[in-house]
Design a protein around this motif. Structure first.
Motif, PDB file in Angstrom:
ATOM      1  N   LEU A 225       8.293  15.053 -38.662  1.00  0.00           N
ATOM      2  CA  LEU A 225       9.476  15.042 -39.518  1.00  0.00           C
ATOM      3  C   LEU A 225       9.146  14.529 -40.920  1.00  0.00           C
ATOM      4  O   LEU A 225       9.622  15.067 -41.926  1.00  0.00           O
ATOM      5  N   ILE A 226       8.318  13.501 -40.988  1.00  0.00           N
ATOM      6  CA  ILE A 226       7.919  12.958 -42.299  1.00  0.00           C
ATOM      7  C   ILE A 226       7.150  14.017 -43.080  1.00  0.00           C
ATOM      8  O   ILE A 226       7.389  14.222 -44.283  1.00  0.00           O
ATOM      9  N   LYS A 227       6.219  14.711 -42.405  1.00  0.00           N
ATOM     10  CA  LYS A 227       5.438  15.763 -43.067  1.00  0.00           C
ATOM     11  C   LYS A 227       6.344  16.881 -43.589  1.00  0.00           C
ATOM     12  O   LYS A 227       6.064  17.504 -44.604  1.00  0.00           O
ATOM     13  N   LEU A 261      14.855   9.058 -29.351  1.00  0.00           N
ATOM     14  CA  LEU A 261      14.924   8.804 -30.790  1.00  0.00           C
ATOM     15  C   LEU A 261      16.376   8.753 -31.272  1.00  0.00           C
ATOM     16  O   LEU A 261      16.739   7.948 -32.134  1.00  0.00           O
ATOM     17  N   TYR A 262      17.227   9.610 -30.707  1.00  0.00           N
ATOM     18  CA  TYR A 262      18.645   9.627 -31.073  1.00  0.00           C
ATOM     19  C   TYR A 262      19.328   8.319 -30.659  1.00  0.00           C
ATOM     20  O   TYR A 262      20.094   7.728 -31.438  1.00  0.00           O
ATOM     21  N   ILE A 269      20.806  14.913 -34.340  1.00  0.00           N
ATOM     22  CA  ILE A 269      20.543  16.192 -33.686  1.00  0.00           C
ATOM     23  C   ILE A 269      21.737  17.107 -33.921  1.00  0.00           C
ATOM     24  O   ILE A 269      22.888  16.710 -33.712  1.00  0.00           O
ATOM     25  N   SER A 270      21.446  18.326 -34.358  1.00  0.00           N
ATOM     26  CA  SER A 270      22.507  19.314 -34.555  1.00  0.00           C
ATOM     27  C   SER A 270      21.983  20.675 -34.131  1.00  0.00           C
ATOM     28  O   SER A 270      20.805  20.821 -33.782  1.00  0.00           O
ATOM     29  N   LYS A 271      22.848  21.679 -34.209  1.00  0.00           N
ATOM     30  CA  LYS A 271      22.426  23.024 -33.821  1.00  0.00           C
ATOM     31  C   LYS A 271      21.413  23.591 -34.805  1.00  0.00           C
ATOM     32  O   LYS A 271      20.724  24.580 -34.505  1.00  0.00           O
ATOM     33  N   ASP A 272      21.343  22.976 -36.003  1.00  0.00           N
ATOM     34  CA  ASP A 272      20.402  23.458 -37.022  1.00  0.00           C
ATOM     35  C   ASP A 272      19.045  22.775 -36.941  1.00  0.00           C
ATOM     36  O   ASP A 272      18.116  23.147 -37.654  1.00  0.00           O
ATOM     37  N   ILE A 274      16.754  18.835 -36.162  1.00  0.00           N
ATOM     38  CA  ILE A 274      16.774  17.372 -36.122  1.00  0.00           C
ATOM     39  C   ILE A 274      16.426  16.824 -37.499  1.00  0.00           C
ATOM     40  O   ILE A 274      15.699  17.454 -38.272  1.00  0.00           O
ATOM     41  N   LYS A 275      16.987  15.641 -37.816  1.00  0.00           N
ATOM     42  CA  LYS A 275      16.722  15.002 -39.112  1.00  0.00           C
ATOM     43  C   LYS A 275      16.397  13.535 -38.904  1.00  0.00           C
ATOM     44  O   LYS A 275      16.953  12.872 -38.019  1.00  0.00           O
ATOM     45  N   LEU A 276      15.505  13.035 -39.739  1.00  0.00           N
ATOM     46  CA  LEU A 276      15.105  11.640 -39.678  1.00  0.00           C
ATOM     47  C   LEU A 276      16.106  10.812 -40.479  1.00  0.00           C
ATOM     48  O   LEU A 276      16.352  11.081 -41.655  1.00  0.00           O
ATOM     49  N   ILE A 277      16.692   9.810 -39.866  1.00  0.00           N
ATOM     50  CA  ILE A 277      17.693   8.978 -40.531  1.00  0.00           C
ATOM     51  C   ILE A 277      17.016   8.036 -41.527  1.00  0.00           C
ATOM     52  O   ILE A 277      16.003   7.409 -41.227  1.00  0.00           O
ATOM     53  N   GLY A 278      17.617   7.973 -42.727  1.00  0.00           N
ATOM     54  CA  GLY A 278      17.107   7.057 -43.745  1.00  0.00           C
ATOM     55  C   GLY A 278      15.816   7.502 -44.396  1.00  0.00           C
ATOM     56  O   GLY A 278      15.154   6.705 -45.086  1.00  0.00           O
TER      57      GLY A 278
END
Length: 287
Positions: A225-227, A261-262, A269-272, A274-278
């Motif tokens: 995710l960071i990359k 992680l969630y 987490i969404s249908k589109d 995953i995103k890293l918070i912050g």
């Protein structure tokens, strides 16, 4: 005492036109270190660390180079020639390594690579290689513990899965239905002991057992995710094939890791995806 197949420090006795002669002791006598092999700094009476093997006439010879594999070890080496005495593989030295015909399970082909065991032949006192791997695996009962991390070299495939050499000593099996990425012959990778059976056979896994496996996968997902700038389209609705291609794991393992992680509020987490918070992309600053 210096022996063929060892790396040792030997005394330089004298210089000659082909190179320098080293003191190989009573067993080997004077050993030539060819001029092309001389280190930048040396002197008569000084010590030089060398690897000992034999030349094309079976005379002891020294090199300052280190072979790709030492006697007593297994390695994946390319066949570079075939002659009337056997096949030759590249082990990183001037003289290629012989695999005698008697040590081949089937004819070897130039350009192909094979897992071999390297050892000193007790009859000829030459360093040679063998494809008859079972001869050189330990006959001692395996003493691994469940979940123990080990080093693997993959060397064969069966209907059950993939055969692997464990820590250069024993063999075990990675079951095909538990492997979620493409494997290749000769690949070296970490693995884990699943169980040692009563008959001594060993079951293996590419994944750490239980919680440790999920922890490893969580870290892998966060790093990815960071990359990717904090977001990734991979998610629960992605196909098992997409997840396996991206991470080399099953969809079940992926969902366990993203769920953890969630719950720790590390991702959304969404249908589109995953995103890293912050997550805040690092900015380039002028030096």
């Amino acid at each position: 005492m210096a022996r063929i197949g060892e790396r040792v420090a030997l005394t330089v006795l004298r210089e000659a036109s082909p190179g320098v002669f080293l003191d190989g002791g009573e067993e080997l006598g004077e050993v030539l270190l060819p001029k092309r092999e001389l280190p930048p700094i040396w002197e008569v009476g000084g010590l030089v660390r060398v690897f000992l093997y034999t030349d094309s006439e079976d005379r002891p010879i020294a090199t300052c180079q280190r072979p790709k594999v030492m006697p007593g070890e297994f390695a994946y080496l390319e066949c570079v020639a075939v002659s009337g005495v056997g096949a030759f593989v590249n082990w990183g030295l001037q003289k290629d390594l012989l695999v005698p015909f008697r040590e081949q399970k089937d004819p070897m082909e130039v350009g192909k690579s094979y897992v071999v065991h390297v050892h000193v032949d007790p009859e000829s006192d030459r360093v040679v290689a063998s494809r008859r791997l079972n001869r050189y695996l330990s006959q001692e009962p395996p003493r691994y513990t469940e979940g123990e991390e080990v080093e693997l070299i993959l060397f064969g495939k069966t209907d059950l899965g993939y055969k692997a050499i464990i820590n250069g000593q024993h063999s075990g099996v990675l079951f095909a239905n538990e492997v979620h990425r493409r494997l290749r012959a000769g690949e070296q990778t970490k693995g884990y002991i699943v169980q040692v059976r009563s008959d001594g056979k060993i079951d293996l896994s590419l994944y750490a057992p239980g919680r440790a496996r999920i922890d490893d996968l969580e870290t892998q997902i966060e790093d990815e995710l960071i990359k990717r700038g904090g977001s990734w389209e991979l998610c629960d609705s992605s196909s098992p094939e997409q997840i396996n291609k991206a991470l080399g794991v099953s969809k079940k393992a992926f969902k366990q890791a993203t769920g953890a992680l969630y719950r720790r509020k590390r991702i959304t987490i969404s249908k589109d995806g995953i995103k890293l918070i912050g997550f805040e992309p690092e900015e380039w600053r002028p030096e």
